[in-house]
Design an enzyme around this catalytic site. Structure first.
Site, PDB file in Angstrom:
ATOM      1  CB  SER A 110      36.856  23.676  38.812  1.00 20.85           C
ATOM      2  OG  SER A 110      35.956  23.484  39.879  1.00 20.85           O
ATOM      3  CD  GLU A 117      44.526  31.627  39.548  1.00 25.75           C
ATOM      4  OE1 GLU A 117      44.267  31.458  40.747  1.00 25.75           O
ATOM      5  OE2 GLU A 117      43.861  31.132  38.634  1.00 25.75           O
ATOM      6  CE  LYS A 171      73.946  26.242  55.526  1.00 18.25           C
ATOM      7  NZ  LYS A 171      74.532  27.538  55.828  1.00 18.25           N
ATOM      8  CG  HIS A 211      45.985  54.786  35.288  1.00 15.23           C
ATOM      9  ND1 HIS A 211      46.603  55.259  36.424  1.00 15.23           N
ATOM     10  CD2 HIS A 211      46.393  55.599  34.276  1.00 15.23           C
ATOM     11  CE1 HIS A 211      47.337  56.323  36.118  1.00 15.23           C
ATOM     12  NE2 HIS A 211      47.227  56.546  34.813  1.00 15.23           N
ATOM     13  CE  LYS A 235      36.520  28.743  36.730  1.00 16.30           C
ATOM     14  NZ  LYS A 235      36.650  28.846  38.197  1.00 16.30           N
TER      15      LYS A 235
END
Ligand code: ARG
Length: 468
Positions: free
Chosen positions: A285, A298, A333, A164, A291
């Site tokens: 970024s 992702e 295809k 969890h 960043k």
């Protein structure tokens, strides 16, 4: 032919038609932009068919030779990029036949005897898919090798295992990495199984019913390297199970990659800090200078949506199609090519990301050594001294509640209530050490798992080699 396509009156089927095809028809129905990547399979299939026509006496040996030479020339044009498409080329089959006939004349015009594009395209696509799915399986084995390599070189490193997404019990990092490796082992296994089912030649089924010409589909299947041949011509030209099955396998690989992706997004965040992604496998970024983003992870997560879409799209296309060939089947295809391409790109990028990343054992250990992670071991300690597990669970649950209420460190509460011997359960890394049962997450069962994994990889490589 006011709204017709200039030069397109030379379609393969022009004989029955008064005028040329409308521009809108060609624009809507043409498959050449995407099916040209079948050129190699198409030429191989035609070579097999032409040799079969030679054996059947439809083409004499000189004609067979001249068509085979023309097919080789067309192959050379495709591979060096000099092949010129014409307006009337609806698809790769038309384009190849048109060019062969330009080169070989009447002998070329005999090539399509006892063949339809319906059995031709089914043959081409099977040949292509056999090669593509084998390549995917090899890619996956490469990814498994990376996971194995990383698992073997992170001895003793442990992190929290989650249920969890709540910290549950410590596990060895090797165990965690191999968990993903086993999922890919099943994918490889699925591919090898699917390859066996798809390795059936449909060539000789004609448009739908076979032919009056004395061809021998069994010999042609063997010539093309297929393991077996169709038994029913209607089924041969309408069956796209092999595409659906491949799309399912590719979607499931995508789902497996997405699970890694999601974990690595979390692991590489400041909040977790379990892994540092190598600069070469991360992005920045455009606005925020600090960043460093896990874009591969992702997109490994994100692309799974499209892979699932390709599968469900094809199943919707196939549903309710009457026998035998329908032009709807041309829709097989693009999803197949797309899923193969996307999975191969993803496996390579995710493999690179994992191979080059730096794990941060201190952050993993800090999270895994949180006191409450010892709760299950405390309960199992009580079980060893004879207490029923349900009662032990309640005893430890109360200790955890008191600890969370601020009554003291869990270790102190446990020592006071259970005994001094439980202190060692709290020593750093003890939790991972104590996962001793077979297939469990600790160092005692790990070598057997690694041995089984290595054996499975070797068997997969053998099966794959054997089916090529
Ligand atoms: N481009 C077609 C396809 O992909 C080839 C077969 C066309 N057959 C036909 N009867 N129109 O399915």
């Amino acid at each position: 032919m006011a709204d017709g396509v200039e030069g397109a009156s030379d379609t393969l089927w022009h004989g029955r038609f008064e005028g040329g095809p409308a521009e809108a028809l060609m624009a809507f129905t043409v498959s050449l932009p995407f099916d040209q990547r079948l050129w190699e399979a198409d030429i191989k299939g035609s070579q097999g068919h032409v040799r079969g026509l030679g054996r059947a006496g439809i083409l004499n040996p000189a004609e067979v030779d001249s068509v085979l030479v023309a097919l080789d020339a067309v192959a050379a044009e495709f591979s060096d990029g000099s092949f010129v498409f014409k307006d009337g080329d609806e698809d790769v089959h038309t384009a190849v036949e048109r060019r062969v006939t330009e080169i070989a004349g009447d002998a070329g015009a005999k090539m399509h005897t006892a063949r339809s594009r319906n059995d031709q395209v089914a043959t081409d696509l099977r040949l292509w898919t056999l090669g593509a799915m084998r390549a995917v399986a090899r890619d996956l084995i490469g990814l498994q090798e990376i996971l194995l390599d990383r698992a073997q070189s992170c001895e003793g490193v442990y992190l929290p295992g989650y249920t969890h997404l709540q910290r549950a019990q410590p596990v060895l990092l090797a165990h965690h990495l191999l968990a993903h490796g086993w999922a890919f082992a099943r994918d490889v296994d699925r591919i090898v199984d699917a390859l066996e089912r798809m390795d059936v030649s449909p060539l000789g089924a004609g448009a739908l019913a076979g032919t009056s010409v004395a061809i021998d589909p069994v010999a042609t299947a063997a010539d093309l390297g297929f393991a077996s041949v169709f038994q029913n011509s209607l089924d041969a030209v309408s069956d796209r199970d092999f595409v659906a099955e491949s799309l399912f396998i590719l979607a499931l690989i995508g789902v497996h990659l997405a699970r890694i992706g999601e974990e690595w997004v979390l692991w590489s965040s400041e909040e977790f800090g379990f892994v540092r992604i190598d600069d070469a496998y991360a992005t920045g970024s455009s606005m925020l200078p600090q960043k460093k983003n896990a874009d591969i992870a992702e997109l490994a997560r994100g692309k799974s949506g499209r892979l699932i879409g390709n599968l469900t799209g094809l199943l919707a296309t196939l549903k309710g199609l009457p026998l035998a060939y329908n032009r709807d089947l041309q829709e097989d295809k693009e999803p197949l090519f797309d899923s193969v391409d996307q999975v191969r790109l993803a496996v390579s990028a995710v493999g690179g990301m994992i191979a080059t990343a730096t794990f941060v054992p201190e952050s993993m250990a800090a999270a895994a050594d949180a006191e409450v992670m010892v709760a299950t071991d405390l309960a199992e300690h009580l079980v060893r001294s004879g207490l029923p597990f349900r009662k032990a669970h309640a005893v430890v649950g109360r200790l955890v509640r008191r600890h969370l209420a601020g009554e003291g460190a869990l270790v102190d509460l446990a020592v006071a209530e259970i005994g001094p011997e439980c202190a060692e359960l709290f020593s750093p890394g003890a939790g991972a050490q104590n996962r001793t049962s077979p297939g469990g997450a600790g160092p005692i069962p790990l070598p057997a798992q690694i041995e089984a994994f290595v054996g499975d990889l070797a068997a997969a490589r053998r099966r794959l080699g054997g089916s090529s």
